[in-house]
Design an enzyme around this catalytic site. Sequence first.
Site, PDB file in Angstrom:
ATOM      1  N   ASP A 155      -9.319   8.591   6.792  1.00 50.70           N
ATOM      2  CA  ASP A 155      -9.096   8.118   5.667  1.00 50.70           C
ATOM      3  C   ASP A 155      -9.928   7.099   5.376  1.00 50.70           C
ATOM      4  O   ASP A 155      -9.578   5.845   4.476  1.00 50.70           O
ATOM      5  CB  ASP A 155      -7.393   7.524   5.496  1.00 50.70           C
ATOM      6  N   VAL A 167      -7.256 -11.099   8.885  1.00 51.95           N
ATOM      7  CA  VAL A 167      -8.888 -11.429   8.724  1.00 51.95           C
ATOM      8  C   VAL A 167      -8.905 -12.038   7.505  1.00 51.95           C
ATOM      9  O   VAL A 167      -8.467 -11.873   6.455  1.00 51.95           O
ATOM     10  CB  VAL A 167      -9.151  -9.744   8.528  1.00 51.95           C
ATOM     11  N   ASP A 216      -6.144   0.058   8.388  1.00 48.40           N
ATOM     12  CA  ASP A 216      -5.170   1.027   8.190  1.00 48.40           C
ATOM     13  C   ASP A 216      -5.468   2.458   8.927  1.00 48.40           C
ATOM     14  O   ASP A 216      -6.338   3.343   8.411  1.00 48.40           O
ATOM     15  CB  ASP A 216      -5.585   1.449   6.517  1.00 48.40           C
ATOM     16  N   LYS A 240       2.690  -6.145   9.129  1.00 51.76           N
ATOM     17  CA  LYS A 240       2.671  -4.931   8.310  1.00 51.76           C
ATOM     18  C   LYS A 240       3.804  -4.163   8.639  1.00 51.76           C
ATOM     19  O   LYS A 240       4.317  -3.721   9.681  1.00 51.76           O
ATOM     20  CB  LYS A 240       1.361  -4.093   9.038  1.00 51.76           C
ATOM     21  N   VAL A 251       2.281  -5.666   3.589  1.00 44.62           N
ATOM     22  CA  VAL A 251       1.902  -6.374   4.415  1.00 44.62           C
ATOM     23  C   VAL A 251       2.147  -8.040   3.889  1.00 44.62           C
ATOM     24  O   VAL A 251       2.053  -8.155   2.685  1.00 44.62           O
ATOM     25  CB  VAL A 251       0.133  -6.333   4.340  1.00 44.62           C
ATOM     26  N   ASN A 290     -10.191   0.450   2.477  1.00 53.92           N
ATOM     27  CA  ASN A 290      -9.601   0.020   3.933  1.00 53.92           C
ATOM     28  C   ASN A 290     -10.772  -0.362   5.026  1.00 53.92           C
ATOM     29  O   ASN A 290     -10.731  -0.158   6.059  1.00 53.92           O
ATOM     30  CB  ASN A 290      -8.863   1.059   4.548  1.00 53.92           C
ATOM     31  N   GLU A 348      -3.938  -9.826  13.689  1.00 53.35           N
ATOM     32  CA  GLU A 348      -4.637 -10.673  13.060  1.00 53.35           C
ATOM     33  C   GLU A 348      -4.894 -10.658  11.508  1.00 53.35           C
ATOM     34  O   GLU A 348      -4.978  -9.600  10.825  1.00 53.35           O
ATOM     35  CB  GLU A 348      -5.976 -10.514  13.727  1.00 53.35           C
ATOM     36  N   GLY A 395       0.848  -1.272   0.003  1.00 51.91           N
ATOM     37  CA  GLY A 395      -0.066  -0.014  -0.112  1.00 51.91           C
ATOM     38  C   GLY A 395       0.910   1.334  -0.032  1.00 51.91           C
ATOM     39  O   GLY A 395       2.152   0.965  -0.057  1.00 51.91           O
ATOM     40  N   LYS A 396       0.221   2.372  -0.005  1.00 52.19           N
ATOM     41  CA  LYS A 396       0.744   3.720   0.261  1.00 52.19           C
ATOM     42  C   LYS A 396       1.824   3.818   1.456  1.00 52.19           C
ATOM     43  O   LYS A 396       2.457   4.821   1.208  1.00 52.19           O
ATOM     44  CB  LYS A 396      -0.195   4.849  -0.065  1.00 52.19           C
TER      45      LYS A 396
END
Length: 287
Positions: free
Chosen positions: A168, A124, A185, A44, A31, A173, A122, A26-27
């Site tokens: 955000d 998900v 996020d 992460k 992950v 997210n 976790e 991501g930005k």
Amino acid sequence: MKIPKRIEPLVEEGLVDEVICQLMSGKEAMVYVVRCGEAIRCAKVYKEANARSFRQSVDYTEGRRVKNSRRARAMEKGTRYGRKAQEDAWRSVEVDSLCRLAAAGVRVPQPYNFFEGVLLMELVTGVNGAAAPRLNDLALTAEEARAHHLTLVREVVRMLCAGIVHGDLSEYNVLAGSDGLVIIDLPQAIDAAANNNARSMLVRDMDNLAAYFGRFAPELPATDYGREIWSLYQSGKLLPEIKLTGHFERDEKPADVSSVMREVDAALKEEAERQRYKREMANRALS
């Protein structure tokens, strides 16, 4: 797969046994799916500031408190130590927010450990047992869109009751987990009481959700949950299970500028008279 360099310290500490695969980039972070003993979790890895496309705008960082005064001064001056401290503080925001929100009953990934700038949390999963898809990957019926929208409205209320605004929030997210929607996020999370931008950020979050779900249920963009929620929060009436209408009556009454100016003029005259009196008393004392 080969162990990424940033995860090597976790392997050495026995926190991670195996890196299975990369889940996403991501930005702000990479992950990975990792094995920790018999558990499958996420790692992460936060990107360095010069590698992130998401910048730490003062709109997000305003009001964040630093307990260590030396660190706070270094951050204000922008020294090398201060920049590192700012990075550390930015990364720790997500961990703190996840813990606070989980305690408040908001469905977020469970954090397990935070070590060397890597967050273990976790994984998900979706209904098929694989990593859960993001909300934007789903094709929804109008009924599903309305249900999901209502769920997230309630989650946003719980977040604000815990003093946090996501800042955000969008379809990108939110994960569709096997037991419901999960908000992710949060490194840019906002302290609602300390940040002057909290209201506008909350309204933007809610408008983003209304616009997305409005693709499937056309009536949703006409709702105004953001301003309704903030109004209740500001007046001290917001509760986790409060019933909302989705509407907010804006005060369209024009400001009485003349009345305000008269009060200003009166205050200025009063201050001028006070200063004149002080000068007269001072002159008498000298004479």
